[in-house]
Design an enzyme around this catalytic site. Structure first.
Site, PDB file in Angstrom:
ATOM      1  N   HIS A  17      -1.088   4.333   7.396  1.00 13.34           N
ATOM      2  CA  HIS A  17      -0.390   4.819   6.368  1.00 13.34           C
ATOM      3  C   HIS A  17       0.056   6.275   6.687  1.00 13.34           C
ATOM      4  CE1 HIS A  17      -2.779   2.005   4.317  1.00 13.34           C
ATOM      5  NE2 HIS A  17      -1.799   1.304   3.984  1.00 13.34           N
ATOM      6  N   ASP A  64      -4.340   7.737   7.918  1.00 19.58           N
ATOM      7  CA  ASP A  64      -5.643   6.845   8.094  1.00 19.58           C
ATOM      8  C   ASP A  64      -5.166   5.974   9.646  1.00 19.58           C
ATOM      9  OD1 ASP A  64      -4.000   4.991   7.006  1.00 19.58           O
ATOM     10  OD2 ASP A  64      -5.327   4.689   5.572  1.00 19.58           O
ATOM     11  N   SER A  87       0.785  -1.034   0.007  1.00 19.04           N
ATOM     12  CA  SER A  87      -0.080  -0.181   0.036  1.00 19.04           C
ATOM     13  C   SER A  87       0.732   1.133  -0.114  1.00 19.04           C
ATOM     14  CB  SER A  87      -0.855   0.038   1.211  1.00 19.04           C
ATOM     15  OG  SER A  87      -0.347  -0.120   2.337  1.00 19.04           O
TER      16      SER A  87
END
Length: 357
Positions: free
Chosen positions: A357, A354, A40
Site C-alpha cells: 500500500h 508496507d 484495503s
C-alpha cells in the site's frame, strides 16, 4: 504520508471537474454522507473486526497508524487513507466501518454521516470463482457481492434509506486489484490474468448500477445520484512485485524512467481501459446520475516519474517504509507489523508504506 494526501487532492479536483470522464451533472453540491465499498485502499477498520481477537491482522498492529492516529486502526497505512481526506474535505467525519454494526446496535457508532463496507483483501468476483480456479484468497472470503449484501441489510435498517443514499457520495472502490493480486502471487500466467479483466469489469459495472445478479438490487434505482469509481494503481511499481519478480526479470522488463515492471502496469492499464468504457456506457444509460472515474493510475504514476516534486526521496521511491530488508525492503515472509520488520523514520519520504500500500 504524502501519498494519500496528494491523491485525495487530485480526487477532490476530479470530483468537481473530471477531465477523465465527463458526467452529466455538476458535483459541486454538498453531500451529507459517504457510502464506501472496496478493499484495503478504502477499509477503515472492518478487517480486524472480522478476524479473531487472538490473531489480529497486520493492519491492527503497530507501527500501523503511527503517523496520524498514534495507534493501529485497521487502516493499511501509517495514517489516513484517501477516503479519510475526501470525508474531511466534505466536512464529514471519518467513515465508520460497518462490521459490528450489522446487528442494528452499531456499538455506539453513528452511520448517519457515512458507512464503510470495504474489507482488506476483497475481490470483485466471488471467493468461489477463484477457488474453482485453484486460487486461494489468504485474507478473506469477502467480495464486492458480499459488501452489496451488507449494504442491502444496512439500508433496510435505517429510516428513509432512499433519501440517505440520494444525499451520499458513493465510493465504489478501489476494487478489482485483488482479483489480480492473489493470482499473481500464486503463479498465474499473464494470459490467465488478462482473461480475468472482462469479468472483473463486468461485475464492477453491475455493482455501479448495484444490480446484484441474484437479488436484482439496484443502487441507482434506490436513489444514488453520485458515484466515484477509482481505477487500478500502477501495480508494477509496488515493492511486493518488484521483490517477487526480481530474480526472474531482465532489464527489458522494467520501465527505464520509473524502474517499474512494464507487464504489470500494462495489466493495470488494461483494467482501467475497460473500466472507463463500462462507466461511459453506464453514464449513457443513466444520464441523471453523476458517475466519476478517478484516475488513480496516472496520478500515482506522477510520483514515480517526478519523486522530488512530491517530496519523495529518489532512493526510497520503490522501497517500502516498513519492512524487513532486501532491495525493496519487502519480504513476503516477514510483513510490516511482524518482528523483525521495522518502519522508517520518515514515512512521508516513501511512496509505499508496507510494500503493498
Amino acid at each position: 504520508m504524502k501519498t494519500p494526501i496528494a491523491i485525495a487532492i487530485i480526487l477532490i479536483i476530479a470530483a468537481a471537474s473530471s477531465s477523465s470522464f465527463v458526467s452529466s451533472k455538476s458535483t459541486s453540491g454538498c453531500f451529507e454522507s459517504i457510502v464506501s465499498f472496496g478493499d484495503s485502499l478504502a477499509d477503515t477498520g472492518n478487517y480486524p473486526l472480522l478476524c479473531s481477537a487472538n490473531s489480529p491482522p497486520h493492519s491492527a498492529r503497530p507501527p500501523y497508524g503511527r503517523t496520524f492516529f498514534g495507534y493501529p486502526t485497521g487502516r493499511c497505512s501509517d495514517g489516513r487513507l484517501v477516503i479519510d481526506f475526501i470525508a474531511r474535505s466534505l466536512g464529514l467525519p471519518f467513515v465508520q466501518p460497518y462490521i459490528g454494526g450489522e446487528s442494528g446496535l452499531f456499538d455506539g457508532r453513528s452511520f448517519s454521516k457515512g458507512v464503510n463496507f470495504a474489507v482488506v483483501g476483497s475481490t470483485a468476483l466471488g471467493y468461489e470463482f477463484y477457488e474453482k480456479m485453484g486460487i486461494h484468497n489468504p485474507e478473506t472470503n469477502v467480495s464486492l457481492g458480499t459488501q452489496l449484501n451488507w449494504f442491502k441489510q444496512f439500508l433496510a435498517q435505517i429510516p428513509d434509506g432512499r433519501k440517505f443514499l440520494k444525499n451520499s457520495l458513493v465510493l465504489m472502490g478501489e476494487i478489482g486489484g485483488n482479483d489480480y493480486n492473489h493470482p499473481i502471487m500464486q503463479g498465474s500466467s499473464l494470459e490467465v490474468l488478462q482473461s480475468l479483466v472482462p469479468p472483473v469489469i463486468g461485475f464492477i459495472g453491475s455493482a455501479v448500477e448495484v444490480i446484484h445478479k441474484i437479488l436484482h438490487f439496484e443502487m441507482i434505482k434506490l436513489g444514488a445520484e453520485t458515484l466515484l469509481v477509482p481505477g487500478d494503481i500502477p501495480i508494477g511499481c509496488l515493492p511486493i512485485y518488484l521483490a517477487e519478480f526480481k530474480a526472474t526479470s531482465t532489464a527489458s522488463d522494467y520501465n527505464p524512467e520509473t524502474g517499474c515492471l512494464n507487464w504489470l502496469n500494462a495489466l493495470a492499464m488494461y483494467h482501467n481501459e475497460l473500466l472507463l468504457k463500462e462507466l461511459n456506457h453506464l453514464q449513457e444509460l443513466y444520464p441523471h446520475v453523476t458517475i466519476i472515474y478517478a484516475d488513480y493510475y496516472n496520478n500515482a504514476l506522477r510520483f514515480y516519474l517526478s519523486p522530488n516534486k512530491f517530496g519523495f526521496r529518489g532512493g526510497n521511491i520503490l522501497k517500502a517504509c516498513c519492512g524487513a530488508g532486501g532491495p525493496y525492503n519487502y519480504n513476503r515472509t516477514t510483513l510490516c507489523g511482524t518482528p523483525p520488520a521495522t518502519s522508517c523514520d520518515d514515512p512521508s519520504s516513501f511512496v509505499s508504506w508496507d510494500g503493498i500500500h
